[in-house]
Design a protein around this motif. Sequence first.
Motif, PDB file in Angstrom:
ATOM      1  N   THR A   8      19.739  24.602  88.734  1.00 41.70           N
ATOM      2  CA  THR A   8      19.519  25.739  89.615  1.00 41.70           C
ATOM      3  C   THR A   8      20.813  26.061  90.350  1.00 41.70           C
ATOM      4  O   THR A   8      21.382  25.186  91.002  1.00 41.70           O
ATOM      5  CB  THR A   8      18.414  25.426  90.646  1.00 41.70           C
ATOM      6  OG1 THR A   8      17.241  24.985  89.958  1.00 41.70           O
ATOM      7  CG2 THR A   8      18.074  26.642  91.484  1.00 41.70           C
ATOM      8  N   CYS A   9      21.261  27.286  90.241  1.00 47.16           N
ATOM      9  CA  CYS A   9      22.473  27.716  90.936  1.00 47.16           C
ATOM     10  C   CYS A   9      22.201  27.732  92.438  1.00 47.16           C
ATOM     11  O   CYS A   9      21.218  28.312  92.889  1.00 47.16           O
ATOM     12  CB  CYS A   9      22.895  29.098  90.448  1.00 47.16           C
ATOM     13  SG  CYS A   9      24.386  29.712  91.260  1.00 47.16           S
TER      14      CYS A   9
ATOM     15  N   CYS B  79      22.941  31.780  93.665  1.00 42.36           N
ATOM     16  CA  CYS B  79      22.047  32.903  93.334  1.00 42.36           C
ATOM     17  C   CYS B  79      20.628  32.462  92.957  1.00 42.36           C
ATOM     18  O   CYS B  79      19.782  33.298  92.658  1.00 42.36           O
ATOM     19  CB  CYS B  79      22.644  33.753  92.215  1.00 42.36           C
ATOM     20  SG  CYS B  79      22.697  32.956  90.605  1.00 42.36           S
ATOM     21  N   GLU B  80      20.376  31.137  92.929  1.00 46.41           N
ATOM     22  CA  GLU B  80      19.048  30.570  92.635  1.00 46.41           C
ATOM     23  C   GLU B  80      18.568  30.801  91.200  1.00 46.41           C
ATOM     24  O   GLU B  80      17.395  30.642  90.898  1.00 46.41           O
ATOM     25  CB  GLU B  80      17.991  31.074  93.626  1.00 46.41           C
ATOM     26  CG  GLU B  80      18.216  30.612  95.045  1.00 46.41           C
ATOM     27  CD  GLU B  80      18.150  29.101  95.206  1.00 46.41           C
ATOM     28  OE1 GLU B  80      17.245  28.474  94.628  1.00 46.41           O
ATOM     29  OE2 GLU B  80      19.019  28.556  95.910  1.00 46.41           O
ATOM     30  N   ARG B  81      19.434  31.180  90.286  1.00 44.28           N
ATOM     31  CA  ARG B  81      19.059  31.325  88.878  1.00 44.28           C
ATOM     32  C   ARG B  81      18.825  29.937  88.294  1.00 44.28           C
ATOM     33  O   ARG B  81      19.549  28.997  88.598  1.00 44.28           O
ATOM     34  CB  ARG B  81      20.151  32.051  88.119  1.00 44.28           C
ATOM     35  CG  ARG B  81      19.822  32.291  86.674  1.00 44.28           C
ATOM     36  CD  ARG B  81      20.956  33.054  86.001  1.00 44.28           C
ATOM     37  NE  ARG B  81      20.757  33.102  84.582  1.00 44.28           N
ATOM     38  CZ  ARG B  81      20.166  34.106  83.958  1.00 44.28           C
ATOM     39  NH1 ARG B  81      19.748  35.132  84.649  1.00 44.28           N
ATOM     40  NH2 ARG B  81      20.016  34.084  82.649  1.00 44.28           N
TER      41      ARG B  81
ATOM     42  N   CYS C 250      26.715  28.810  86.009  1.00 44.81           N
ATOM     43  CA  CYS C 250      25.735  29.879  86.126  1.00 44.81           C
ATOM     44  C   CYS C 250      26.223  31.094  85.340  1.00 44.81           C
ATOM     45  O   CYS C 250      27.372  31.525  85.491  1.00 44.81           O
ATOM     46  CB  CYS C 250      25.529  30.249  87.597  1.00 44.81           C
ATOM     47  SG  CYS C 250      24.373  31.605  87.849  1.00 44.81           S
ATOM     48  N   THR C 251      25.366  31.646  84.501  1.00 45.05           N
ATOM     49  CA  THR C 251      25.751  32.823  83.719  1.00 45.05           C
ATOM     50  C   THR C 251      25.678  34.101  84.549  1.00 45.05           C
ATOM     51  O   THR C 251      26.247  35.111  84.164  1.00 45.05           O
ATOM     52  CB  THR C 251      24.846  32.977  82.480  1.00 45.05           C
ATOM     53  OG1 THR C 251      23.488  33.078  82.913  1.00 45.05           O
ATOM     54  CG2 THR C 251      25.001  31.802  81.549  1.00 45.05           C
ATOM     55  N   GLU C 252      25.010  34.032  85.683  1.00 47.40           N
ATOM     56  CA  GLU C 252      24.873  35.220  86.542  1.00 47.40           C
ATOM     57  C   GLU C 252      26.091  35.399  87.442  1.00 47.40           C
ATOM     58  O   GLU C 252      26.685  36.466  87.480  1.00 47.40           O
ATOM     59  CB  GLU C 252      23.604  35.085  87.392  1.00 47.40           C
ATOM     60  CG  GLU C 252      23.220  36.338  88.118  1.00 47.40           C
ATOM     61  CD  GLU C 252      22.721  37.424  87.185  1.00 47.40           C
ATOM     62  OE1 GLU C 252      22.879  38.602  87.541  1.00 47.40           O
ATOM     63  OE2 GLU C 252      22.186  37.101  86.107  1.00 47.40           O
ATOM     64  N   CYS C 253      26.454  34.346  88.180  1.00 46.03           N
ATOM     65  CA  CYS C 253      27.566  34.467  89.130  1.00 46.03           C
ATOM     66  C   CYS C 253      28.818  33.706  88.690  1.00 46.03           C
ATOM     67  O   CYS C 253      29.813  33.703  89.403  1.00 46.03           O
ATOM     68  CB  CYS C 253      27.128  34.036  90.525  1.00 46.03           C
ATOM     69  SG  CYS C 253      26.628  32.316  90.652  1.00 46.03           S
ATOM     70  N   ASN C 254      28.767  33.033  87.532  1.00 42.49           N
ATOM     71  CA  ASN C 254      29.905  32.353  86.912  1.00 42.49           C
ATOM     72  C   ASN C 254      30.481  31.227  87.782  1.00 42.49           C
ATOM     73  O   ASN C 254      31.670  30.979  87.772  1.00 42.49           O
ATOM     74  CB  ASN C 254      30.987  33.363  86.545  1.00 42.49           C
ATOM     75  CG  ASN C 254      31.897  32.836  85.459  1.00 42.49           C
ATOM     76  OD1 ASN C 254      31.480  32.042  84.626  1.00 42.49           O
ATOM     77  ND2 ASN C 254      33.135  33.283  85.451  1.00 42.49           N
TER      78      ASN C 254
ATOM     79  N   CYS D   6      25.752  23.981  90.762  1.00 41.73           N
ATOM     80  CA  CYS D   6      24.350  23.869  90.346  1.00 41.73           C
ATOM     81  C   CYS D   6      23.712  22.579  90.860  1.00 41.73           C
ATOM     82  O   CYS D   6      24.352  21.531  90.891  1.00 41.73           O
ATOM     83  CB  CYS D   6      24.234  23.906  88.828  1.00 41.73           C
ATOM     84  SG  CYS D   6      24.664  25.503  88.137  1.00 41.73           S
TER      85      CYS D   6
END
Length: 92
Positions: free
Chosen positions: A27-28, A31-33, A59-63, A67
């Motif tokens: 879990t990031c 951004c909680e992804r 994280c693929t969302e915020c790079n 985590c």
Amino acid sequence: MFASSHMTQALDTLGKALRHNMLVVATCRDCERQARFLARDLATFYGHGRDPFSLKFRCTECNKHNCRITLMDNPYDRTPETIVWRPVKVKL
């Protein structure tokens, strides 16, 4: 009288998490992804003696590499919304 240390042991390796059919959840913290991985796949990729909490995920969302790693039981009645990722090596 029935207390035993082998009945409650920490899941400190991917091999132990594999025996319990666990999922490794990254879990990031920013951004909680979430991304879920089968402990079996990660143990095959990184080795059965590897500590799951030492794995580095991006994280693929915020790079970012920030985590939090948790272990959870594998939901046997998986719904279509549950996505399980598989690790792969990529040659660049």
